[in-house]
Design a protein around this motif. Structure first.
Motif, PDB file in Angstrom:
ATOM      1  N   GLY A 177       0.867  -1.316  -0.058  1.00  0.00           N
ATOM      2  CA  GLY A 177      -0.253   0.029  -0.027  1.00  0.00           C
ATOM      3  C   GLY A 177       0.844   1.197  -0.032  1.00  0.00           C
ATOM      4  N   SER A 178       2.043   1.057   0.046  1.00  0.00           N
ATOM      5  CA  SER A 178       3.090   2.157   0.028  1.00  0.00           C
ATOM      6  C   SER A 178       3.063   3.345  -1.165  1.00  0.00           C
ATOM      7  CB  SER A 178       4.487   1.910   0.187  1.00  0.00           C
ATOM      8  OG  SER A 178       5.235   2.954  -0.010  1.00  0.00           O
ATOM      9  N   PRO A 179       2.880   4.553  -1.127  1.00  0.00           N
ATOM     10  CA  PRO A 179       2.941   5.449  -2.373  1.00  0.00           C
ATOM     11  C   PRO A 179       4.102   5.312  -3.248  1.00  0.00           C
ATOM     12  CG  PRO A 179       3.179   6.550  -0.149  1.00  0.00           C
ATOM     13  CD  PRO A 179       2.675   5.351  -0.043  1.00  0.00           C
ATOM     14  N   CYS A 180       5.315   4.602  -2.649  1.00  0.00           N
ATOM     15  CA  CYS A 180       6.608   4.470  -3.237  1.00  0.00           C
ATOM     16  C   CYS A 180       7.178   5.660  -3.884  1.00  0.00           C
ATOM     17  CB  CYS A 180       6.372   3.510  -4.372  1.00  0.00           C
ATOM     18  SG  CYS A 180       5.789   1.878  -3.944  1.00  0.00           S
ATOM     19  N   LYS A 181       7.174   6.805  -3.033  1.00  0.00           N
ATOM     20  CA  LYS A 181       7.457   8.067  -3.571  1.00  0.00           C
ATOM     21  C   LYS A 181       9.014   8.503  -3.951  1.00  0.00           C
ATOM     22  CE  LYS A 181       9.635  12.337  -2.261  1.00  0.00           C
ATOM     23  NZ  LYS A 181      10.813  12.433  -1.696  1.00  0.00           N
ATOM     24  N   ARG A 182       9.894   7.445  -2.961  1.00  0.00           N
ATOM     25  CA  ARG A 182      11.078   7.617  -3.420  1.00  0.00           C
ATOM     26  C   ARG A 182      11.737   6.871  -4.603  1.00  0.00           C
ATOM     27  NH1 ARG A 182      13.521   5.563   1.661  1.00  0.00           N
ATOM     28  NH2 ARG A 182      11.346   4.660   2.072  1.00  0.00           N
TER      29      ARG A 182
END
Length: 279
Positions: A177-182
């Motif tokens: 569910g992480s937005p995986c921004k990095r």
């Protein structure tokens, strides 16, 4: 029980009305002068593709918090690697671990750097470069019906010969569910070509396939201006916002990261009439 009111969103016609204003801010932010104050600077320090890949990946992986602190810590890490990331990774062994004594950045500790470097070392043993490894993860994802970032997480850490369980939390996974921004910030750096900021050294996917790097600044402004209806900062919100931005630029939706970041963190402004939600 009190519930927050539903966020208003823009119609396609209203999106098109907003587009020239976002484009203008984007063009003012996405300039060469942006590089010196952003972690992308560490890719621009090098001309060799492998050095660029590793320096960018380590800087992006540590990109938590204020940019000036991230830059200082990424520079410190590369200094401990003699500013030769590919050579250091290639020759890294347990004896070199002491170089990272007392290194800290937020929750990053020396043991985490150790696990990442061992995974990178194995990848460069198996593949001609880091892009080739990412391409392999992309193809596996296609075959398995999974997002390639989830495959990347799995395949990357599988290659670390000395991995602490805590280290896997430092690389995001969309299946959690992480937005995986990095990760998407790193992919924006490596995939987008023709940018005065993003080096664009890879081509295993097209810019049209990039998701928006979703940080708190981007999230806040996207909701404020009716580009996003969801209130949670998660993977579903990344997908919703990216689908909205595709309507503005189907070939390069992630370019609007600059505009939304500029509005949220660099004091650029849109006309007040475009505000739809007080978040």
């Amino acid at each position: 029980m009190n519930t927050l009111p539903k966020l208003r969103t823009r119609s396609l016609a209203k999106l098109r009305e907003l587009k020239p204003y976002l484009d203008d801010i984007n063009n003012r932010v996405e300039r060469h002068s942006y590089i010196k104050d952003d972690p992308v600077r560490f890719m621009h320090m090098y001309t060799d593709k492998k050095d660029m890949e590793i320096a960018g990946f380590l800087a992006a992986t540590m990109a938590w918090g204020r940019r000036d602190i991230v830059i200082a810590k990424a520079d410190e890490l590369l200094k401990r690697m003699d500013y030769s990331p590919y050579e250091f990774v290639s020759n890294y062994n347990q004896a070199e671990f002491s170089r990272f004594n007392n290194f800290r950045h937020r929750t990053f500790k020396p043991i985490d750097i150790h696990g990442l470097l061992l995974a990178l070392q194995q990848i460069y043993t198996e593949f001609r470069d880091f892009e080739a490894f990412w391409n392999r993860c992309y193809r596996i994802g296609e075959n398995q019906g999974r997002h390639f970032l989830a495959v990347f997480h799995e395949e990357f850490f599988r290659r670390s010969s000395d991995l602490a369980g805590r280290t896997v939390k430092h690389v995001s996974n969309p299946e959690k569910g992480s937005p995986c921004k990095r990760l998407y910030m790193y992919l924006r750096w490596t995939i987008r070509d023709g940018s005065p900021v993003d080096p664009g050294i890879w081509s295993f996917i097209k810019p049209s396939e990039l998701m928006i790097p979703f940080d708190v600044h981007v999230a806040r402004q996207a909701r404020r201006y009716g580009l996003l209806s969801r209130r949670t900062n998660d993977w579903k919100s990344v997908n919703e916002l990216t689908q909205t931005l595709i309507q503005l630029d189907p070939l390069d939706p992630a370019r609007y990261d600059y505009a939304l970041f500029g509005i949220g963190a660099l004091d650029y402004r849109l006309p007040k009439r475009f505000i739809l939600n007080r978040t």
